[in-house]
Every structure is written in C-alpha cells, then in structure tokens.
Design an enzyme around this catalytic site. Structure first.
Site, PDB file in Angstrom:
ATOM      1  N   SER A  40       0.875  -1.181   0.000  1.00 21.02           N
ATOM      2  CA  SER A  40       0.000   0.000   0.000  1.00 21.02           C
ATOM      3  C   SER A  40       0.909   1.228   0.000  1.00 21.02           C
ATOM      4  O   SER A  40       1.143   1.872   0.998  1.00 21.02           O
ATOM      5  CB  SER A  40      -0.980  -0.030   1.174  1.00 21.02           C
ATOM      6  OG  SER A  40      -0.538   0.655   2.285  1.00 21.02           O
ATOM      7  N   HIS A 158      -3.674  -5.635   2.845  1.00 23.49           N
ATOM      8  CA  HIS A 158      -2.799  -6.653   3.422  1.00 23.49           C
ATOM      9  C   HIS A 158      -3.502  -7.967   3.726  1.00 23.49           C
ATOM     10  O   HIS A 158      -2.881  -8.902   4.223  1.00 23.49           O
ATOM     11  CB  HIS A 158      -2.145  -6.121   4.708  1.00 23.49           C
ATOM     12  CG  HIS A 158      -1.161  -5.027   4.445  1.00 23.49           C
ATOM     13  ND1 HIS A 158      -0.683  -4.202   5.415  1.00 23.49           N
ATOM     14  CD2 HIS A 158      -0.560  -4.622   3.295  1.00 23.49           C
ATOM     15  CE1 HIS A 158       0.169  -3.332   4.895  1.00 23.49           C
ATOM     16  NE2 HIS A 158       0.251  -3.562   3.601  1.00 23.49           N
ATOM     17  N   GLN A 166      -6.418  -0.648   7.572  1.00 28.30           N
ATOM     18  CA  GLN A 166      -5.370  -1.594   7.177  1.00 28.30           C
ATOM     19  C   GLN A 166      -4.704  -2.273   8.380  1.00 28.30           C
ATOM     20  O   GLN A 166      -4.361  -3.449   8.327  1.00 28.30           O
ATOM     21  CB  GLN A 166      -4.310  -0.842   6.363  1.00 28.30           C
ATOM     22  CG  GLN A 166      -3.148  -1.683   5.871  1.00 28.30           C
ATOM     23  CD  GLN A 166      -2.173  -0.834   5.057  1.00 28.30           C
ATOM     24  OE1 GLN A 166      -2.410  -0.563   3.897  1.00 28.30           O
ATOM     25  NE2 GLN A 166      -1.093  -0.416   5.662  1.00 28.30           N
ATOM     26  N   GLU A 167      -4.505  -1.494   9.465  1.00 30.66           N
ATOM     27  CA  GLU A 167      -3.748  -2.033  10.597  1.00 30.66           C
ATOM     28  C   GLU A 167      -4.383  -1.646  11.929  1.00 30.66           C
ATOM     29  O   GLU A 167      -4.668  -0.471  12.164  1.00 30.66           O
ATOM     30  CB  GLU A 167      -2.307  -1.487  10.571  1.00 30.66           C
ATOM     31  CG  GLU A 167      -1.593  -1.839   9.284  1.00 30.66           C
ATOM     32  CD  GLU A 167      -0.235  -1.162   9.141  1.00 30.66           C
ATOM     33  OE1 GLU A 167       0.273  -0.595  10.126  1.00 30.66           O
ATOM     34  OE2 GLU A 167       0.298  -1.211   8.018  1.00 30.66           O
ATOM     35  N   GLU A 208       1.169  -9.069   7.329  1.00 30.94           N
ATOM     36  CA  GLU A 208       2.033  -8.642   8.432  1.00 30.94           C
ATOM     37  C   GLU A 208       1.850  -9.516   9.672  1.00 30.94           C
ATOM     38  O   GLU A 208       2.232  -9.133  10.782  1.00 30.94           O
ATOM     39  CB  GLU A 208       1.794  -7.159   8.745  1.00 30.94           C
ATOM     40  CG  GLU A 208       2.155  -6.280   7.557  1.00 30.94           C
ATOM     41  CD  GLU A 208       2.183  -4.787   7.873  1.00 30.94           C
ATOM     42  OE1 GLU A 208       1.758  -4.380   8.965  1.00 30.94           O
ATOM     43  OE2 GLU A 208       2.657  -4.029   7.002  1.00 30.94           O
ATOM     44  N   ASP A 245      -3.863   2.261  11.424  1.00 27.06           N
ATOM     45  CA  ASP A 245      -3.404   2.806  10.138  1.00 27.06           C
ATOM     46  C   ASP A 245      -4.549   2.657   9.148  1.00 27.06           C
ATOM     47  O   ASP A 245      -4.851   1.551   8.712  1.00 27.06           O
ATOM     48  CB  ASP A 245      -2.152   2.076   9.630  1.00 27.06           C
ATOM     49  CG  ASP A 245      -1.638   2.682   8.320  1.00 27.06           C
ATOM     50  OD1 ASP A 245      -2.228   3.680   7.849  1.00 27.06           O
ATOM     51  OD2 ASP A 245      -0.655   2.157   7.767  1.00 27.06           O
ATOM     52  N   GLU A 286      -2.772   6.775  11.872  1.00 26.48           N
ATOM     53  CA  GLU A 286      -1.877   6.940  10.723  1.00 26.48           C
ATOM     54  C   GLU A 286      -2.713   7.065   9.455  1.00 26.48           C
ATOM     55  O   GLU A 286      -3.683   6.329   9.284  1.00 26.48           O
ATOM     56  CB  GLU A 286      -0.953   5.719  10.660  1.00 26.48           C
ATOM     57  CG  GLU A 286       0.022   5.697   9.489  1.00 26.48           C
ATOM     58  CD  GLU A 286       0.899   4.437   9.530  1.00 26.48           C
ATOM     59  OE1 GLU A 286       1.084   3.849  10.622  1.00 26.48           O
ATOM     60  OE2 GLU A 286       1.383   4.033   8.460  1.00 26.48           O
ATOM     61  N   ASP A 314       2.226   8.858   6.855  1.00 23.19           N
ATOM     62  CA  ASP A 314       3.045   7.859   6.154  1.00 23.19           C
ATOM     63  C   ASP A 314       3.059   8.198   4.663  1.00 23.19           C
ATOM     64  O   ASP A 314       3.978   8.868   4.177  1.00 23.19           O
ATOM     65  CB  ASP A 314       2.471   6.460   6.437  1.00 23.19           C
ATOM     66  CG  ASP A 314       3.079   5.367   5.580  1.00 23.19           C
ATOM     67  OD1 ASP A 314       4.134   5.606   4.975  1.00 23.19           O
ATOM     68  OD2 ASP A 314       2.505   4.257   5.503  1.00 23.19           O
ATOM     69  N   LYS A 339      10.248   5.053   6.663  1.00 22.67           N
ATOM     70  CA  LYS A 339      10.534   3.817   5.930  1.00 22.67           C
ATOM     71  C   LYS A 339      11.703   4.113   5.000  1.00 22.67           C
ATOM     72  O   LYS A 339      11.527   4.832   3.995  1.00 22.67           O
ATOM     73  CB  LYS A 339       9.315   3.424   5.088  1.00 22.67           C
ATOM     74  CG  LYS A 339       8.096   2.981   5.883  1.00 22.67           C
ATOM     75  CD  LYS A 339       6.878   2.900   4.960  1.00 22.67           C
ATOM     76  CE  LYS A 339       5.708   2.202   5.630  1.00 22.67           C
ATOM     77  NZ  LYS A 339       4.449   2.393   4.848  1.00 22.67           N
ATOM     78  N   HIS A 367       8.720  -1.132   9.266  1.00 25.87           N
ATOM     79  CA  HIS A 367       8.967  -2.187   8.270  1.00 25.87           C
ATOM     80  C   HIS A 367       8.080  -1.937   7.046  1.00 25.87           C
ATOM     81  O   HIS A 367       7.348  -0.956   6.997  1.00 25.87           O
ATOM     82  CB  HIS A 367       8.617  -3.542   8.903  1.00 25.87           C
ATOM     83  CG  HIS A 367       7.139  -3.695   9.144  1.00 25.87           C
ATOM     84  ND1 HIS A 367       6.495  -4.893   9.248  1.00 25.87           N
ATOM     85  CD2 HIS A 367       6.150  -2.745   9.273  1.00 25.87           C
ATOM     86  CE1 HIS A 367       5.207  -4.701   9.437  1.00 25.87           C
ATOM     87  NE2 HIS A 367       4.969  -3.404   9.466  1.00 25.87           N
ATOM     88  N   ARG A 368       8.100  -2.847   6.067  1.00 27.06           N
ATOM     89  CA  ARG A 368       7.120  -2.857   4.979  1.00 27.06           C
ATOM     90  C   ARG A 368       6.330  -4.163   5.045  1.00 27.06           C
ATOM     91  O   ARG A 368       6.743  -5.110   5.708  1.00 27.06           O
ATOM     92  CB  ARG A 368       7.811  -2.764   3.586  1.00 27.06           C
ATOM     93  CG  ARG A 368       8.653  -1.531   3.368  1.00 27.06           C
ATOM     94  CD  ARG A 368       7.960  -0.216   3.635  1.00 27.06           C
ATOM     95  NE  ARG A 368       6.729   0.023   2.879  1.00 27.06           N
ATOM     96  CZ  ARG A 368       6.587   0.919   1.924  1.00 27.06           C
ATOM     97  NH1 ARG A 368       7.627   1.661   1.550  1.00 27.06           N
ATOM     98  NH2 ARG A 368       5.426   1.123   1.325  1.00 27.06           N
ATOM     99  N   SER A 369       5.226  -4.226   4.300  1.00 25.17           N
ATOM    100  CA  SER A 369       4.421  -5.455   4.360  1.00 25.17           C
ATOM    101  C   SER A 369       5.148  -6.637   3.712  1.00 25.17           C
ATOM    102  O   SER A 369       4.920  -7.787   4.087  1.00 25.17           O
ATOM    103  CB  SER A 369       3.060  -5.230   3.715  1.00 25.17           C
ATOM    104  OG  SER A 369       3.195  -4.703   2.412  1.00 25.17           O
ATOM    105  N   LYS A 390       7.052   0.051  14.315  1.00 30.14           N
ATOM    106  CA  LYS A 390       6.075  -0.966  13.939  1.00 30.14           C
ATOM    107  C   LYS A 390       6.718  -1.992  13.032  1.00 30.14           C
ATOM    108  O   LYS A 390       7.415  -1.656  12.072  1.00 30.14           O
ATOM    109  CB  LYS A 390       4.815  -0.347  13.328  1.00 30.14           C
ATOM    110  CG  LYS A 390       4.921   0.314  11.975  1.00 30.14           C
ATOM    111  CD  LYS A 390       3.511   0.607  11.429  1.00 30.14           C
ATOM    112  CE  LYS A 390       3.524   1.010   9.971  1.00 30.14           C
ATOM    113  NZ  LYS A 390       2.180   1.221   9.420  1.00 30.14           N
TER     114      LYS A 390
HETATM  115  P1  PGA Z   1       3.083  -1.236   2.976  1.00 33.43           P
HETATM  116  O1  PGA Z   1       2.139  -0.880   4.190  1.00 33.43           O
HETATM  117  O2  PGA Z   1       4.395  -1.703   3.484  1.00 33.43           O
HETATM  118  O3  PGA Z   1       2.304  -2.297   2.244  1.00 33.43           O
HETATM  119  O4  PGA Z   1       3.201   0.029   2.161  1.00 33.43           O
HETATM  120  C1  PGA Z   1       2.608  -0.348   5.397  1.00 33.43           C
HETATM  121  C2  PGA Z   1       1.934   0.941   5.778  1.00 33.43           C
HETATM  122  O5  PGA Z   1       1.040   1.448   5.055  1.00 33.43           O
HETATM  123  O6  PGA Z   1       2.280   1.504   6.819  1.00 33.43           O
HETATM  124 ZN    ZN Z   2       0.877   3.283   6.640  1.00 32.72          ZN
END
Ligand code: PGA
Ligand code: ZN
Length: 426
Positions: A40, A158, A166-167, A208, A245, A286, A314, A339, A367-369, A390
C-alpha cells in the site's frame, strides 16, 4: 575503502524476489543488507525497480537491480571510504540522476547504502547501533528504545478480511521494559486468537502476521481487540492502547472516502476518527486521510490534537525531506512514519528524521508489508531516537526479528529506557 559489491535475488515474506547486497571492504570487512517492499505504497515513494519480465516471478524479478549494483554502482563507488556514508549516498544519487531513483532503482541504491553502514561498523569494530548513532549525531546517553506497535488485525490491501482499516496495532505503552512490552503484545495476540476462534472466525493471518477475520466493521475489530487486551490480563488505555493505520489512499476516490458503505467527505472522515477515539483507547492514527487530500490534513491534525491522539503521516510524507518540509510548514501531522525504502538512502532517511526532531514531530520507524529477516530498522530506530517502531504482529520470522533485535539492543545498551510520549493517557 570499498573493494567489491555483490548482489543477489532473494525471496521476501510474500514469496517475491528482493535484493540482498554485500559490500566488501579492502581489508575484507563485509556488510550485508536486504531491501523490503511495500504494497500500500504512496505515489511519491522512490522507485522500486522490477524486471517486468512476465516469464519470471510474474514480472517481479530484480535481476536488473542486481546488475546495476554489480556494474554501474560498483564502478562509481569502488575505492570510496565506507566511513563516509553521506558521500557514498550522494554518489549514488548523482549516478542515478533522476528525482525518484528510477534509473538504478531505489532498491539497488538502498541495498548498497545500508550494507555500507554495516561494513563501516565492522571496520570500526563497533555495534551497528553505535555506528548509526554516531552517523545521526546522537549520544548514546540520549537514546531510548522505541515502543513497539504490533499489528494484530490486518485489513485493507494486506488481507482479504474485508476490513477497511489496514492495521490495528497494539501499543503497550504501560510497559517499563522492552521485553515486557513485547510480552504484553504477544500475550494479547494469543488471547485474540482464542477469542476469534471461539466466536467462529477464521484465524488465518495477513501479510504482516496479524489475524484476518471477516469482521463487518472497524468497530467490531476494535471491540474484540479490547476484549483480547482484557482477556490477557491488561487494562485497555492503561497498559495497552491501540494504534490505527487507515491507509486512507486505498478507499479514496473522486474526492470521497468509500468506507463501510458510505461516501464520506474529508470532514466526515475526521469526525469518524474522533468518534472512534471517543469509544476506544486509540492513541495514534496513521494516514487518516489520503495523500491527495493535502488541504484537509491540517484539520485532521487539529482534531486529533484536541483529543491528544498522535497524528501520524506515512503515504503523505513518504519519508521525503522535501515533501515533509512542506507538510511541516502547513501544520500537517505531529508524527512521521519512517521507511528507508520510501526515500532510498540512509543519509536522506536520517535527514528527514532530523527535520522531524527540529520541528517537534515524533518519528515512528517502520517495516514494509513485504519483508526479509534483516533487522537494520531496529538498530536505526534506537540510534535515531524513534519513539515507536512498527514491525507487524508478534509472530512470523520476518516480523519478530526486528522486535527480537530490540531485546538484544536493550542488553547491548543496558541504560536505555523505553520511550514515553504517547500522551493521551499519560
Ligand atoms: P506497505 O504498508 O508496506 O504495504 O506500504 C505499510 C503501511 O502502510 O504503513
Ligand atoms: Zn501506513
């Protein structure tokens, strides 16, 4: 001095290729790093180069990246000192020559950049965290350990859970030690698994490592998360709170937020965030708005400030110092997600974090997904005084390795305290 670069295709946690780089110095010291991959992603992220050869790995091969490292990049930085990270990163940026690192690929550039830091630490015979702290201009005495943010329910891109947020992240801010914070998160993860199973939900996981139950609403996910915190023996809001998030880019189209059957304006979205905050122990939000909704972001920031909840950017900032500078100027957010692969070099990553510190923003390492077991971000989080980190669920190898590295770093630097500053409940 850099003598040799080796690169190879390895697999990431989604089973797709990514690049691993070895930087070898003249005295034989070697530094190795691998590069993660987001799903994402923000539109302005540095460019992730893929082979686009549909005959291999569905087009996702990185053999061109491997070639760029071993040819062009090697020729341009061979003989340079690994101790001069800024000069190496600058040489990489110049050699690429584009705004978003699309010629060589940000994945090629970041792999070399991070592996260089590891080789330099070996050369100096110091721990990576010590080398990185020196590079970032921090005294070891001033550092803290980041509070983990553990993503235990996966939605959005994800997972196929159908949940729009998403999170859903556990934030164990009541802990006094990193090992305790991790224990609290893991115990709640197990309690959540039991609760989901008992209520007839599936307990499969998303990218994740968080569960991906088919829950009807975000509120249902928040409700069961609070029950899990209690079932694990902790107090929601006191011991463990929740970070969300929204990754709102993913449900934003034509100026509207398409969420749980609604077509919401930016201000509806902001109101929804505040409603959730009033009902649940949320301490961080987020990407509550989309990256293209720049004008509404100051209003979200102010609304969250009023209820003492962290407003974390982000995709809107993509760790980019130029974009972040505009955000600071316009009063957007009060924390920035970091990131390294969104921007592509260690030097630029640290520059963005310095800007954040100067402007009074908190930093959250991420991190990343799509991940590998590389733990670089854990060392970087500590070395740069990131307040939170995270790295997904407290389960699955590529996620736990970063948390486990924090446990090792707490042993390495025993005077470090766990960070504070999630202020809603303090
Ligand atoms: P991504 O998602 O690593 O798939 O971009 C992580 C986030 O959105 O924080
Ligand atoms: Zn994010």
């Amino acid at each position: 001095k850099i003598a040799q670069l080796k690169a190879r295709e390895i697999l990431d946690s989604r089973g797709f290729p990514t690049v691993e780089v070895d930087v070898v110095l003249e005295n034989g010291c070697m530094g190795r790093a691998s590069v993660p991959s987001g799903k994402s992603t923000g539109r302005n992220e540095a460019y992730e180069l893929r082979d686009e050869d549909e005959g291999r790995y569905r087009g996702k091969g990185v053999l061109k990246v491997v070639e760029h490292v071993q040819q062009d990049i090697l020729h341009s930085i061979r003989g340079m000192s690994a101790l001069d990270q800024a000069a190496i990163d600058d040489a990489l940026i110049q050699l690429d020559g584009t705004d978003n690192k699309q010629r060589l690929g940000a994945n090629a550039i970041l792999g070399v950049s991070l592996a260089t830091a590891r080789a330099a630490a070996k050369y100096k015979n110091v721990h990576l965290v010590v080398h990185l702290a020196e590079f970032a201009g921090h005294h070891l005495d001033d550092l803290t350990l980041p509070i983990p943010m553990m993503n235990v329910i996966n939605g959005g891109k994800h997972a196929d859970s159908g949940i729009s947020v998403q999170e859903f992240k556990l934030v164990p801010h009541g802990a006094t030690k990193i090992s305790q914070a991790i224990q609290m998160g893991a115990e709640t993860y197990h309690a959540l698994k039991d609760l989901l199973a008992r209520q007839g939900h599936r307990i499969s996981v998303g990218d994740e490592g968080g569960f991906a139950p088919k829950l009807a609403t975000n509120e249902a996910a928040l409700q069961i998360l609070c029950e899990a915190i209690l079932a694990a023996g902790y107090q929601p809001g006191q011991d463990i709170s929740i970070g969300l998030d929204f990754a709102a880019n993913d449900f934003y189209a034509n100026g509207k937020y398409h969420l749980e059957g609604h077509d919401w304006s930016s201000d509806d979205m902001i109101e929804y965030c505040v409603q959730l905050i009033n009902k649940f122990p949320i301490v961080s939000i987020e990407d509550g708005l989309a990256e293209d909704d720049w004008d509404a972001w100051p209003r979200l920031t102010n609304a969250l400030k009023k209820v003492r909840v962290q407003c974390l950017g982000d995709d809107i900032f993509v760790t980019n110092p130029r974009i972040f500078a505009q955000g600071i100027q316009q009063g957007i957010a009060d924390a920035i997600l970091i990131k390294p692969n969104q921007i592509g070099t260690l030097t630029e990553t640290v520059r963005t974090m310095k800007m954040a510190a100067d402007a009074g923003y908190k930093t959250v390492m991420s991190h990343r997904s799509g991940e590998t077991t590389d733990t670089f971000i854990a060392d970087l989080a500590v070395a740069t005084n990131a307040r939170q980190m995270k790295s997904g669920a407290p389960a699955r190898g590529e996620r736990i390795e970063k948390y486990n590295q924090l446990i090792r770093l707490a042993e390495e630097l025993p005077d470090l305290q766990l960070a504070t500053g999630l202020y809603r409940f303090s």
